[in-house]
Scaffold this motif. Structure first.
Motif, short mmCIF file in Angstrom:
data_model
loop_
_atom_site.label_atom_id
_atom_site.label_comp_id
_atom_site.label_asym_id
_atom_site.label_seq_id
_atom_site.Cartn_x
_atom_site.Cartn_y
_atom_site.Cartn_z
N PHE A 233 0.82 -1.22 0.00
CA PHE A 233 0.00 0.00 0.00
C PHE A 233 0.85 1.26 0.00
O PHE A 233 0.40 2.31 -0.47
CB PHE A 233 -0.91 0.01 1.23
N SER A 234 2.06 1.21 0.51
CA SER A 234 2.86 2.42 0.67
C SER A 234 3.87 2.64 -0.45
O SER A 234 4.23 3.78 -0.74
CB SER A 234 3.60 2.39 2.01
N ILE A 247 -11.22 0.95 2.22
CA ILE A 247 -12.10 -0.18 2.57
C ILE A 247 -11.47 -1.04 3.66
O ILE A 247 -12.13 -1.48 4.61
CB ILE A 247 -12.41 -1.02 1.31
N MET A 248 -10.15 -1.26 3.49
CA MET A 248 -9.45 -2.08 4.48
C MET A 248 -9.50 -1.42 5.87
O MET A 248 -9.79 -2.08 6.88
CB MET A 248 -7.99 -2.27 4.04
N VAL A 249 -9.24 -0.12 5.94
CA VAL A 249 -9.27 0.59 7.22
C VAL A 249 -10.68 0.59 7.81
O VAL A 249 -10.87 0.48 9.03
CB VAL A 249 -8.74 2.03 7.04
N SER A 250 -11.69 0.71 6.95
CA SER A 250 -13.06 0.77 7.45
C SER A 250 -13.51 -0.54 8.09
O SER A 250 -14.49 -0.56 8.84
CB SER A 250 -14.02 1.13 6.30
N THR A 251 -12.81 -1.63 7.81
CA THR A 251 -13.18 -2.90 8.45
C THR A 251 -12.94 -2.88 9.96
O THR A 251 -13.46 -3.72 10.67
CB THR A 251 -12.39 -4.08 7.84
N MET A 252 -12.16 -1.89 10.42
CA MET A 252 -11.96 -1.75 11.87
C MET A 252 -13.25 -1.36 12.56
O MET A 252 -13.40 -1.53 13.78
CB MET A 252 -10.87 -0.72 12.18
N PHE A 285 -2.89 -13.90 7.31
CA PHE A 285 -3.64 -13.32 6.20
C PHE A 285 -3.95 -11.86 6.48
O PHE A 285 -5.09 -11.45 6.64
CB PHE A 285 -4.93 -14.12 5.95
N GLY A 286 -2.92 -11.05 6.53
CA GLY A 286 -3.10 -9.62 6.69
C GLY A 286 -2.62 -9.09 8.03
O GLY A 286 -2.02 -8.03 8.10
N GLY A 287 -2.89 -9.80 9.10
CA GLY A 287 -2.42 -9.38 10.43
C GLY A 287 -3.26 -8.32 11.08
O GLY A 287 -2.87 -7.79 12.13
N GLY A 288 -4.39 -7.95 10.48
CA GLY A 288 -5.27 -6.97 11.12
C GLY A 288 -5.16 -5.60 10.48
O GLY A 288 -4.06 -5.14 10.13
#
Length: 414
Positions: A233-234, A247-252, A285-288
């Protein structure tokens, strides 16, 4: 007329006063938060009778004194009848009358050292003093049992100190009422009893090894996968990158309870129930989302020129990630490691859902089972809680420098 400079006219003194007030407030706040921890550790080393005292004792050391009420009082009204018992004791009968047909209302056996205040045929009311015990005597020590007797050898009182206490008097010493006869030291054996509880089929050794295995594997998966996803991502530009990151951040925002049932059905279908797999495999699978966000923020602070220089030297993308960038993000890795360690170490819900066999319980589940069996043994419960908590304190103590640096650099403070 020259005006004298006051304290508040000095900017430096004002700053010192403000700093002093802030330090006092910070120390008071820290003291309030640390009190439960101190009470837990202190209680874990106390003898059971020393836990709930007024005023409370903070140090797990207490004295055993000779407490004696010398006045022996009548528990009931009646006429006195005296008989001689074994070993020189006096037996006091309280009768309903003086006739031979009178009934015995109550019986008291007194030491031969007691000086009687009543005679045969006397009438006593409830609460009257019928005898008085000596307030001093000679000690006779047998292990943790201290007998106090008069000159004739009549026992005045018997004191049984805790098994591992230190008796402060010797046989032949003269002891007076309220004298300290023993000292109860810190009860380190509470930890031994809590570590191997007799009422449970497993010991904390099993729980500890299970927790260490899950925590180490979970941390490995979390660190590797979150760093790898954050690297993508970076450092790479691809279509819809920012939208996917959003979208990934919003899963929090999704509560864990929402995905709990479908996740359980999935793992049950795979056959992972009562195994460590549901607690370890998902971390690879991603680590959160939070960890990915933290790592991405840290990667973005590293200049892109390092990537270009590495490419010129012949590095591929994986070598740039592993050899160039990973050593530069140690504070973020330590921060995630501490967060992950605390989460896996204290995780109660997931082991409760997926683990059934007591031989696979973690420390959190083991502590819950221990609390169920030893709910009224506060000293053992606090010892078990300290055992579970201690590794977290050690990890945070050694990693706090990197933890604070990682949180501050990634912009999470405040």
């Amino acid at each position: 007329m020259e005006q004298k400079s006051s304290f508040w006219a000095s900017k430096k003194k004002q700053d010192m006063a403000v700093s002093l007030v802030l330090y006092i407030i910070a120390w008071m706040g820290a003291l309030i938060f640390v009190i439960p921890l101190v009470w837990m550790v202190s209680t874990s080393l106390k003898y059971p009778t020393d836990i709930f005292t007024t005023p409370p004792k903070w140090l797990p050391i207490s004295d055993v004194s000779w407490k004696l009420d010398p006045d022996v009082r009548s528990q009931q009204a009646g006429y006195v009848k005296i008989a001689r018992g074994a070993n020189g004791t006096n037996i006091i009968y309280l009768m309903s009358g003086l006739k031979k047909s009178a009934k015995v209302l109550s019986t008291m056996t007194l030491s031969g050292a007691a000086q009687l205040n009543v005679q045969k045929g006397d009438y006593v009311a409830e609460g009257d003093i019928i005898a008085r015990l000596p307030t001093s005597g000679v000690a006779k020590v047998n292990g943790n049992i201290i007998m106090i007797a008069d000159k004739e050898g009549n026992v005045i009182d018997r004191i049984e100190a805790p098994m591992n206490s230190k008796v402060k008097v010797a046989t032949g010493d003269r002891v007076t009422k309220d004298d300290k006869v023993a000292v109860i030291p810190p009860q380190w054996h509470n930890y031994v009893e809590a570590w191997s509880p007799k009422a449970l089929s497993e010991t904390f050794t099993t729980y500890l090894l299970n927790t260490i295995f899950i925590t180490v594997c979970g941390l490995l998966g979390t660190l590797l996968s979150s760093a790898f996803v954050a690297y993508g991502f970076s450092r790479f530009k691809f279509p819809y990158r920012d939208q996917l990151f959003l979208i990934m951040v919003s899963t929090m925002m999704i509560p864990a309870q929402v995905t709990m049932i479908p996740t359980f059905i999935l793992f049950k279908y795979i056959g992972w129930i009562d195994t460590f797999a549901p607690l370890i495999v998902p971390t690879f699978f991603g680590g959160g989302a939070f960890n990915i966000f933290l790592m991405r923020q840290f990667f973005m602070t590293i200049p892109y020129e390092l990537d270009d220089a590495a490419k010129i030297d012949g590095c591929n993308y994986f070598q740039i990630f592993w050899l160039i960038l990973m050593p530069l993000v140690k504070p973020a890795l330590v921060t995630i490691a501490i967060f992950g360690f605390v989460y896996n170490w204290n995780d109660f819900m997931n082991p409760l859902i997926y683990l059934n066999s007591s031989s696979k319980y973690t420390l959190a589940l083991g502590l819950q089972t221990f609390t169920t069996m030893y709910g009224s043994y506060y000293h053992l419960m606090m010892a078990a809680s300290t055992i579970v908590l201690l590794p977290i304190l050690i990890v945070f103590f050694f990693g706090q420098k990197y933890f604070i640096e990682g949180v501050a650099t990634s912009g999470l403070k405040g």
